[in-house]
Design a protein around this motif. Structure first.
Motif, PDB file in Angstrom:
ATOM      1  N   ALA A 327      -4.750  93.172  75.262  1.00 23.06           N
ATOM      2  CA  ALA A 327      -5.282  94.238  74.035  1.00 23.06           C
ATOM      3  C   ALA A 327      -6.432  94.405  73.619  1.00 23.06           C
ATOM      4  O   ALA A 327      -6.863  92.268  73.907  1.00 23.06           O
ATOM      5  CB  ALA A 327      -4.455  95.014  72.977  1.00 23.06           C
ATOM      6  N   THR A 328      -7.498  95.232  73.643  1.00 19.57           N
ATOM      7  CA  THR A 328      -9.120  94.926  73.774  1.00 19.57           C
ATOM      8  C   THR A 328      -9.599  95.864  72.917  1.00 19.57           C
ATOM      9  O   THR A 328      -8.926  96.960  73.013  1.00 19.57           O
ATOM     10  CB  THR A 328      -9.754  94.515  74.629  1.00 19.57           C
ATOM     11  OG1 THR A 328     -10.272  93.416  75.660  1.00 19.57           O
ATOM     12  CG2 THR A 328     -10.959  95.028  74.789  1.00 19.57           C
ATOM     13  N   SER A 329     -10.033  95.778  71.892  1.00 16.04           N
ATOM     14  CA  SER A 329     -10.329  97.243  70.997  1.00 16.04           C
ATOM     15  C   SER A 329     -11.684  97.333  70.249  1.00 16.04           C
ATOM     16  O   SER A 329     -12.514  95.680  70.115  1.00 16.04           O
ATOM     17  CB  SER A 329      -9.493  97.328  70.086  1.00 16.04           C
ATOM     18  OG  SER A 329      -8.393  97.283  70.067  1.00 16.04           O
ATOM     19  N   TYR A 330     -11.808  98.252  70.380  1.00 12.80           N
ATOM     20  CA  TYR A 330     -13.526  98.557  70.086  1.00 12.80           C
ATOM     21  C   TYR A 330     -14.238  98.983  68.883  1.00 12.80           C
ATOM     22  O   TYR A 330     -13.541 100.305  68.623  1.00 12.80           O
ATOM     23  CB  TYR A 330     -14.764  98.322  71.096  1.00 12.80           C
ATOM     24  CG  TYR A 330     -15.566  97.837  72.359  1.00 12.80           C
ATOM     25  CD1 TYR A 330     -15.982  97.266  72.512  1.00 12.80           C
ATOM     26  CD2 TYR A 330     -14.153  97.981  73.291  1.00 12.80           C
ATOM     27  CE1 TYR A 330     -16.070  95.855  73.478  1.00 12.80           C
ATOM     28  CE2 TYR A 330     -14.650  97.192  74.058  1.00 12.80           C
ATOM     29  CZ  TYR A 330     -15.146  96.440  74.433  1.00 12.80           C
ATOM     30  OH  TYR A 330     -15.535  95.536  75.494  1.00 12.80           O
ATOM     31  N   MET A 331     -14.411  98.852  67.724  1.00  8.80           N
ATOM     32  CA  MET A 331     -14.919  99.516  66.260  1.00  8.80           C
ATOM     33  C   MET A 331     -15.749  99.614  66.217  1.00  8.80           C
ATOM     34  O   MET A 331     -16.678  99.093  65.536  1.00  8.80           O
ATOM     35  CB  MET A 331     -13.532  99.115  64.867  1.00  8.80           C
ATOM     36  CG  MET A 331     -13.389 100.132  64.029  1.00  8.80           C
ATOM     37  SD  MET A 331     -13.205  99.436  62.433  1.00  8.80           S
ATOM     38  CE  MET A 331     -10.649  99.889  63.930  1.00  8.80           C
ATOM     39  N   ILE A 332     -16.084 101.119  65.892  1.00  3.61           N
ATOM     40  CA  ILE A 332     -18.189 101.084  65.651  1.00  3.61           C
ATOM     41  C   ILE A 332     -17.589 101.687  63.471  1.00  3.61           C
ATOM     42  O   ILE A 332     -16.648 102.969  64.544  1.00  3.61           O
ATOM     43  CB  ILE A 332     -18.854 101.605  66.510  1.00  3.61           C
ATOM     44  CG1 ILE A 332     -18.730 101.562  67.414  1.00  3.61           C
ATOM     45  CG2 ILE A 332     -20.262 102.046  65.678  1.00  3.61           C
ATOM     46  CD1 ILE A 332     -20.164 101.913  68.633  1.00  3.61           C
ATOM     47  N   ASN A 333     -18.395 101.565  62.873  1.00  3.22           N
ATOM     48  CA  ASN A 333     -17.903 102.279  61.206  1.00  3.22           C
ATOM     49  C   ASN A 333     -19.722 102.113  61.007  1.00  3.22           C
ATOM     50  O   ASN A 333     -20.514 101.290  60.505  1.00  3.22           O
ATOM     51  CB  ASN A 333     -17.872 100.644  60.424  1.00  3.22           C
ATOM     52  CG  ASN A 333     -15.692 101.059  60.449  1.00  3.22           C
ATOM     53  OD1 ASN A 333     -15.645  99.706  61.683  1.00  3.22           O
ATOM     54  ND2 ASN A 333     -15.484 101.711  61.277  1.00  3.22           N
ATOM     55  N   PRO A 334     -20.056 103.485  60.542  1.00  8.73           N
ATOM     56  CA  PRO A 334     -21.112 103.633  59.648  1.00  8.73           C
ATOM     57  C   PRO A 334     -20.810 104.285  58.779  1.00  8.73           C
ATOM     58  O   PRO A 334     -20.204 104.657  58.096  1.00  8.73           O
ATOM     59  CB  PRO A 334     -21.435 104.799  61.066  1.00  8.73           C
ATOM     60  CG  PRO A 334     -20.354 105.766  61.448  1.00  8.73           C
ATOM     61  CD  PRO A 334     -19.443 104.300  61.771  1.00  8.73           C
ATOM     62  N   PHE A 335     -21.680 103.810  58.014  1.00 11.51           N
ATOM     63  CA  PHE A 335     -21.856 103.699  56.239  1.00 11.51           C
ATOM     64  C   PHE A 335     -22.950 103.880  55.355  1.00 11.51           C
ATOM     65  O   PHE A 335     -24.219 103.887  55.914  1.00 11.51           O
ATOM     66  CB  PHE A 335     -20.722 102.872  56.007  1.00 11.51           C
ATOM     67  CG  PHE A 335     -20.655 102.815  53.936  1.00 11.51           C
ATOM     68  CD1 PHE A 335     -19.670 103.402  53.808  1.00 11.51           C
ATOM     69  CD2 PHE A 335     -22.058 102.474  52.991  1.00 11.51           C
ATOM     70  CE1 PHE A 335     -20.118 103.754  52.063  1.00 11.51           C
ATOM     71  CE2 PHE A 335     -22.063 101.508  51.477  1.00 11.51           C
ATOM     72  CZ  PHE A 335     -20.896 102.979  51.159  1.00 11.51           C
ATOM     73  N   VAL A 336     -22.848 105.520  55.004  1.00  8.58           N
ATOM     74  CA  VAL A 336     -24.063 106.019  54.433  1.00  8.58           C
ATOM     75  C   VAL A 336     -24.056 106.413  52.397  1.00  8.58           C
ATOM     76  O   VAL A 336     -23.376 107.368  52.615  1.00  8.58           O
ATOM     77  CB  VAL A 336     -24.610 107.371  54.985  1.00  8.58           C
ATOM     78  CG1 VAL A 336     -25.691 108.095  54.220  1.00  8.58           C
ATOM     79  CG2 VAL A 336     -25.131 106.655  56.622  1.00  8.58           C
ATOM     80  N   LYS A 337     -24.778 105.837  51.799  1.00 11.73           N
ATOM     81  CA  LYS A 337     -24.309 106.128  50.287  1.00 11.73           C
ATOM     82  C   LYS A 337     -25.679 106.856  49.553  1.00 11.73           C
ATOM     83  O   LYS A 337     -26.092 106.519  50.093  1.00 11.73           O
ATOM     84  CB  LYS A 337     -23.931 105.262  49.682  1.00 11.73           C
ATOM     85  CG  LYS A 337     -23.221 105.281  48.210  1.00 11.73           C
ATOM     86  CD  LYS A 337     -23.318 104.431  47.817  1.00 11.73           C
ATOM     87  CE  LYS A 337     -22.438 104.995  45.626  1.00 11.73           C
ATOM     88  NZ  LYS A 337     -21.860 105.793  46.042  1.00 11.73           N
ATOM     89  N   TYR A 338     -25.860 107.912  48.998  1.00  8.43           N
ATOM     90  CA  TYR A 338     -27.039 108.293  48.638  1.00  8.43           C
ATOM     91  C   TYR A 338     -25.993 109.166  47.484  1.00  8.43           C
ATOM     92  O   TYR A 338     -25.738 109.919  47.325  1.00  8.43           O
ATOM     93  CB  TYR A 338     -27.306 109.543  49.607  1.00  8.43           C
ATOM     94  CG  TYR A 338     -28.740 110.470  49.172  1.00  8.43           C
ATOM     95  CD1 TYR A 338     -29.706 109.831  49.010  1.00  8.43           C
ATOM     96  CD2 TYR A 338     -28.675 111.910  48.257  1.00  8.43           C
ATOM     97  CE1 TYR A 338     -31.158 110.156  47.954  1.00  8.43           C
ATOM     98  CE2 TYR A 338     -30.147 111.938  47.582  1.00  8.43           C
ATOM     99  CZ  TYR A 338     -31.432 111.235  47.323  1.00  8.43           C
ATOM    100  OH  TYR A 338     -31.685 111.762  46.857  1.00  8.43           O
TER     101      TYR A 338
END
Length: 464
Positions: A327-338
């Motif tokens: 198994a191979t997994s990639y995860m991208i997580n953007p987070f913005v707090k205004y």
């Protein structure tokens, strides 16, 4: 559970007889209350070392569920199927079994602490058992005063059987009794969570965050030989060993000004030869939505088929691609707090092998977005919405991919920083699932055929 109580009593007794022991002076840990929301990875704080110090924490929740399930299976199945009396079960509007956790920690030396997490009450096990534990090292002064101090100012080492740090989503997810930091009731449909024996090395500096880790690839530890059955003469050697899991994370997290924070991370997970579990099947406590899309007892070719009510976990509400070889997994997580508005996203691309000894590749892709508005003097109230979709084949033999998507909304109130109450609405749909689990003449009905469930969950959670 009795052993846990005895351990807690022993700690209290130790404090009573030894004046050098204090409580609560723990360095560099993520808060378990509201202050821990939107805190990712490890932290460096200014807590001073005051000798041996211990702490005891806990988390528990209680849910009232009002959810109904539906699918497109007919009342009377046409030939060649000989199924009679089939129906999807509904659940009672009632309280579900509460969950509870316990944490025991100790500051052993300046920059060195240990943490033990315990499931006191969970659906999947009848007894209290350890979720995991780790040693966290933020200074190397136990070797020599200020040893590599310039490096350890930004570095952290974690060693143990612990929740492995793949992606950012697990920092916002529910885990047994610990649900306070999740603005919703559900986790991601394809829930990346595992606890394996390993080591993680962190280096966070000037907004850049990085982690490199390795585990032994096992959820359950053991030394027995791993033997996979030989499927055909063309398959690899059937006698093999479990490979280590490789983990990595790289990102940037910056408080631009007092109102705006921006974070973006990319994470990597790979195991070349899986052991006794995988990244998407290792949650032992279940979460969220209980007893959905189960069937009552019915007959198939005159044979009684028992009811399929699963009260101990939630496989029906989740998507497990069932990778069994690699198994191979990639995860991208953007987070913005205004100010009080925050967005958190997940883009997850997973691939893996179908069966032990077979290296064919299939994929499963997940996308999720959360939009939360926190308001009040201390942001004690919030309104939140989430969309989540997963698509992938459950086996290489399947003709097409299946899709599961969910819309979830929630309102919440932090009565104190340790207590939250939330009301959650969920609508989850299953698309392109086959009507039967095999040949229609002999196979059972598939509960996911045109399946969906929707309703409300009220949850109260406490964590300290």
């Amino acid at each position: 559970m009795r052993k846990t109580y005895l351990l807690a009593a022993a700690l209290l007794s130790m404090a009573a007889v030894n004046a050098q022991v204090s409580f609560g002076h723990i360095q560099n840990r993520i808060a378990r209350d509201k202050n821990g929301i939107n805190v990712f990875d490890v932290v460096k704080d200014s807590v001073q070392y005051e000798g041996l110090s211990v702490e005891i924490g806990a988390a528990f929740n209680m849910d009232f569920q009002a959810i109904n399930s539906f699918n497109d299976q007919p009342v009377n199945f046409p030939a060649p199927s000989k199924i009679t009396g089939y129906r999807v079960m509904n659940t009672e509007n009632n309280f579900v079994l509460p969950a509870a956790d316990m944490t025991i920690g100790a500051q052993l030396f300046d920059g060195v602490r240990v943490n033990l997490d315990i499931y006191l009450a969970s659906r999947h096990h009848n007894d209290t058992y350890a979720r995991g534990g780790y040693l966290q090292i933020d200074k190397l002064d136990f070797i020599k005063k200020d040893f590599l101090a310039d490096v350890m100012k930004y570095a952290t080492i974690k060693i143990g059987q612990m929740e492995n740090n793949f992606g950012d989503a697990h920092f916002r997810s529910s885990d047994n009794g610990a649900t306070l930091r999740n603005a919703f009731v559900g986790n991601n449909i394809m829930n990346a969570f595992t606890t394996e024996m390993g080591i993680e090395l962190y280096y966070n500096r000037n907004g850049w965050v990085s982690m490199l880790g390795a585990t032994n690839g096992n959820l359950n530890q053991g030394t027995q030989e791993v033997t996979f059955p030989t499927l055909s003469p063309a398959t690899p050697d059937a006698n093999t060993s479990v490979s280590p899991t490789i983990l990595a994370k790289l990102g940037y997290d910056k408080q631009i000004d007092k109102d705006l924070r921006v974070r973006l991370t990319g994470s990597y997970y790979h195991n070349a030869n899986l052991g006794n579990s995988n990244l998407y099947s290792s949650s032992r406590s279940g979460f969220g939505f209980w007893g959905v899309l189960n069937n009552s007892a019915y007959k198939n070719n005159g044979v009684d088929v028992p009811s399929n009510y699963n009260s101990t976990s939630t496989p029906e509400a989740t998507f497990n691609p069932g990778f069994k070889n690699w198994a191979t997994s990639y995860m991208i997580n953007p987070f913005v707090k205004y100010k009080g508005i925050e967005f958190f996203g997940t883009a997850e691309l997973a691939s893996g092998g179908d069966k032990a000894g077979v290296d064919d590749k299939r994929t499963a892709d997940q996308y999720a977005g959360e939009l939360i508005y926190r308001f009040g003097k201390t942001e004690q109230f919030y309104i939140a919405g989430k969309y989540n979709t997963v698509s992938g084949k459950l086996s290489n033999a399947d003709a097409q991919k299946v899709t599961v998507d969910r819309i979830e909304s929630s309102i919440g109130w932090f009565m104190t920083k340790n207590i939250v109450a939330k009301l959650d609405y969920v609508n989850q749909n299953y698309r392109d699932y086959a009507q039967f689990t095999g040949n229609p003449a002999t196979a059972n009905a598939n509960n996911f055929y045109g399946g969906k469930f929707n309703g409300l969950v009220f949850e109260a959670a406490i964590s300290f």
